[in-house]
Enzyme design. Structure first.
Site, PDB file in Angstrom:
ATOM      1  CE  LYS A 156      -3.663   8.717   1.703  1.00 32.83           C
ATOM      2  NZ  LYS A 156      -4.849   9.079   0.979  1.00 32.83           N
ATOM      3  N   GLY A 157       0.059   4.004   3.762  1.00 31.95           N
ATOM      4  CA  GLY A 157       0.249   3.180   4.957  1.00 31.95           C
ATOM      5  C   GLY A 157      -0.028   4.012   6.183  1.00 31.95           C
ATOM      6  CG  ASP A 166       3.924  -4.712   9.329  1.00 30.96           C
ATOM      7  OD1 ASP A 166       2.878  -5.304   9.700  1.00 30.96           O
ATOM      8  OD2 ASP A 166       3.920  -3.592   8.801  1.00 30.96           O
TER       9      ASP A 166
HETATM   10  N1  LIG Z   1       8.185  -0.214  -4.294  1.00 35.68           N
HETATM   11  C1  LIG Z   1       6.874  -0.281  -4.439  1.00 35.68           C
HETATM   12  N2  LIG Z   1       6.329  -0.558  -5.638  1.00 35.68           N
HETATM   13  C2  LIG Z   1       4.977  -0.631  -5.803  1.00 35.68           C
HETATM   14  N3  LIG Z   1       4.087  -0.435  -4.796  1.00 35.68           N
HETATM   15  C3  LIG Z   1       4.573  -0.158  -3.574  1.00 35.68           C
HETATM   16  C4  LIG Z   1       5.981  -0.058  -3.331  1.00 35.68           C
HETATM   17  N4  LIG Z   1       6.175   0.205  -2.015  1.00 35.68           N
HETATM   18  C5  LIG Z   1       4.953   0.281  -1.467  1.00 35.68           C
HETATM   19  N5  LIG Z   1       3.986   0.073  -2.383  1.00 35.68           N
HETATM   20  C6  LIG Z   1       2.528   0.063  -2.128  1.00 35.68           C
HETATM   21  O1  LIG Z   1       2.262   0.953  -1.058  1.00 35.68           O
HETATM   22  C7  LIG Z   1       1.718   0.250   0.071  1.00 35.68           C
HETATM   23  C8  LIG Z   1       2.202   0.865   1.369  1.00 35.68           C
HETATM   24  O2  LIG Z   1       3.615   0.758   1.431  1.00 35.68           O
HETATM   25  P1  LIG Z   1       4.391   0.439   2.770  1.00 35.68           P
HETATM   26  O3  LIG Z   1       3.900  -0.879   3.315  1.00 35.68           O
HETATM   27  O4  LIG Z   1       5.845   0.537   2.504  1.00 35.68           O
HETATM   28  O5  LIG Z   1       3.872   1.640   3.694  1.00 35.68           O
HETATM   29  P2  LIG Z   1       3.652   1.635   5.264  1.00 35.68           P
HETATM   30  O6  LIG Z   1       3.257   3.034   5.627  1.00 35.68           O
HETATM   31  O7  LIG Z   1       4.847   1.112   5.953  1.00 35.68           O
HETATM   32  O8  LIG Z   1       2.418   0.619   5.371  1.00 35.68           O
HETATM   33  P3  LIG Z   1       1.861  -0.178   6.660  1.00 35.68           P
HETATM   34  O9  LIG Z   1       1.543   0.854   7.664  1.00 35.68           O
HETATM   35  O10 LIG Z   1       0.625  -0.877   6.127  1.00 35.68           O
HETATM   36  O11 LIG Z   1       2.905  -1.157   7.060  1.00 35.68           O
HETATM   37  C9  LIG Z   1       2.114  -1.210  -0.141  1.00 35.68           C
HETATM   38  O12 LIG Z   1       1.220  -2.106   0.492  1.00 35.68           O
HETATM   39  C10 LIG Z   1       2.087  -1.323  -1.667  1.00 35.68           C
HETATM   40  O13 LIG Z   1       0.772  -1.552  -2.137  1.00 35.68           O
END
Ligand SMILES: Nc1ncnc2c1ncn2[C@@H]1O[C@H](COP(=O)(O)OP(=O)(O)OP(=O)(O)O)[C@@H](O)[C@H]1O
Length: 414
Positions: A43-44, A156
């Site tokens: 989750k992000g 980031d």
């Molecule tokens: N391609 C992938 N394969 C496996 N796990 C993934 C993948 N993409 C993302 N994740 C998992 O999901 C998490 C969140 O993904 P991502 O960083 O793309 O989301 P975000 O909403 O942009 O997060 P943030 O707000 O922390 O930057 C990652 O830290 C990772 O643990």
């Protein structure tokens, strides 16, 4: 032709062109019609990432869902297009060329990183073994150098955005280009400061004041990432004078010009070679900060005092005491001990820079990794009041004060 806002001005480069093409072809889909959701991978701030299987092809993919409520179409198109544009680099997460929307989300498909992200494998307070950390730094360094060569700044860099395919870091890839912007472009200040944020972004400017995006901020975050990987701690909570850990470090940095001062306690575990590298990566003045490539020059030497001791007891005597010459065997597959290796490094980077773009609609991921089945939950727990120096997941907008891993502080003992 779509009436999307991205069509209002003519495309000026390939990333913008990719955005236009994607906007024109963005279909509304029902996820369950084409994909079977296996589990949530993470989750992000702006959404979630699910592991899915394509119902017809049987291919595993990671679907990134960005909430429409909080994500503009333009932001989604930018993240997707930049990710696609960079994906020919072998150390950047690959894309499937699939983007669509649902009622609530914008969605795109990435290759699935079977072992999760780097955060999950860094033992708090301990850090990764030096050879593993170096292997990872090597690959992330090439990815970042590739981005900077393309005049893009990631903005980031943190362990959560380094995806891994095995726990030994033999294959790692940089991901999450939601914050990525072209070098030199003006941006507003991001609310919240995390340990990876460079001092020039934490400091004096008024909250409303804007910045110019600079690769130097990635270099700083990369330096902090190295520290975290090697120690399992943050060097400080914020790069601000009010943070005692940062203040001690910046005093040491400034003292260099007047003959040096005591090495801050947290940094004494590093060898002189590693300290030289950190001083360049974490130069307080962004103008004087080195490029990412600097780390490649330091791979052939020990970075941790402990491993240096280990080597001097063993192989160093046989090698006539020249520590540089024995690191290679100690550090395993990654280490580059000779000028020849440094040349190989440059060749690899150059070759990647010359690569042409892959077509917009592309096939599956380049590398076929074996699935390990490693569980990938994000262990978000709210524990307020963690001391500085602890190690925790960092949401991008770190204004809530939520904490993840409770750890003991590192004492400053000068
Ligand atoms: N391609 C992938 N394969 C496996 N796990 C993934 C993948 N993409 C993302 N994740 C998992 O999901 C998490 C969140 O993904 P991502 O960083 O793309 O989301 P975000 O909403 O942009 O997060 P943030 O707000 O922390 O930057 C990652 O830290 C990772 O643990």
């Amino acid at each position: 032709m779509s009436s999307s806002p991205v069509m209002s001005s003519p495309p000026i480069n390939i990333v913008e062109e990719l955005q236009v093409i994607t906007a024109q072809n963005l279909e509304k889909l029902e996820v369950s019609k084409y994909y079977e959701v296996i589990r949530e991978l993470g989750k992000g701030t702006y959404g979630k990432v699910d592991l899915v299987v394509h119902k017809i092809r049987g291919t595993k993919m990671a679907l990134k869902f960005l909430k429409k409520k909080t994500t503009k179409l333009r932001s989604f198109l930018r993240e997707y297009s930049i990710s696609l544009y960079l994906s020919p680099c072998p150390f950047i997460i690959n894309m499937f060329g699939i983007a669509f929307e649902t009622d609530d989300y914008y969605v795109f498909a990435q290759e699935y990183a079977v072992a999760g992200d780097l955060f999950d494998i860094i033992p708090p307070q301990v850090g990764l073994p030096e050879p593993v950390a170096k292997r990872c730094v090597h690959q992330v360094g090439i990815a970042l150098d590739y981005m900077h060569y393309k005049k893009l700044v990631h903005r980031d860099i943190k362990p959560e955005n380094v995806l891994i395919f095995d726990r030994e870091c033999r294959k790692v890839k940089l991901s999450d280009f939601g914050m990525t912007r072209r070098a030199g472009s003006p941006v507003k200040r991001v609310s919240g400061t995390i340990p990876y944020t460079a001092p020039e972004l934490c400091g004096a400017a008024e909250p409303a004041e804007g910045f110019c995006v600079e690769p130097a901020t990635d270099v700083w975050a990369f330096g902090v990432l190295l520290f975290c990987m090697l120690t399992g701690n943050f060097p400080w909570e914020k790069a601000l004078p009010t943070d005692a850990f940062y203040e001690e470090f910046s005093r040491w940095q400034r003292a260099r010009r007047v003959g040096g001062g005591p090495v801050p306690s947290q940094w004494r575990r590093f060898t002189d070679e590693a300290l030289r590298m950190f001083r360049k990566l974490l130069s307080l003045d962004p103008q004087r900060r080195c490029s990412v490539k600097e780390v490649f020059r330091h791979f052939g030497r020990c970075w941790m005092v402990d491993s240096e001791v280990g080597i001097s007891v063993g192989a160093a005597a046989a090698a006539g005491g020249g520590s540089g010459s024995v690191m290679g065997s100690h550090q395993g597959a990654l280490s580059s001990t000779s000028e020849e290796d440094e040349e190989d490094e440059d060749l690899l980077v150059d070759r990647m820079k010359q690569q042409t773009l892959s077509p917009v609609v592309c096939g599956g991921p380049k590398g076929g990794a074996m699935e390990t089945g490693s569980p990938q939950g994000h262990h978000y727990t709210t524990v307020v009041g963690m001391p500085p120096g602890g190690y925790e997941r960092m949401p991008r907008d770190n204004t809530s004060g939520s904490r993840i891993l409770v750890t003991t502080p590192i004492e400053i003992c000068v």
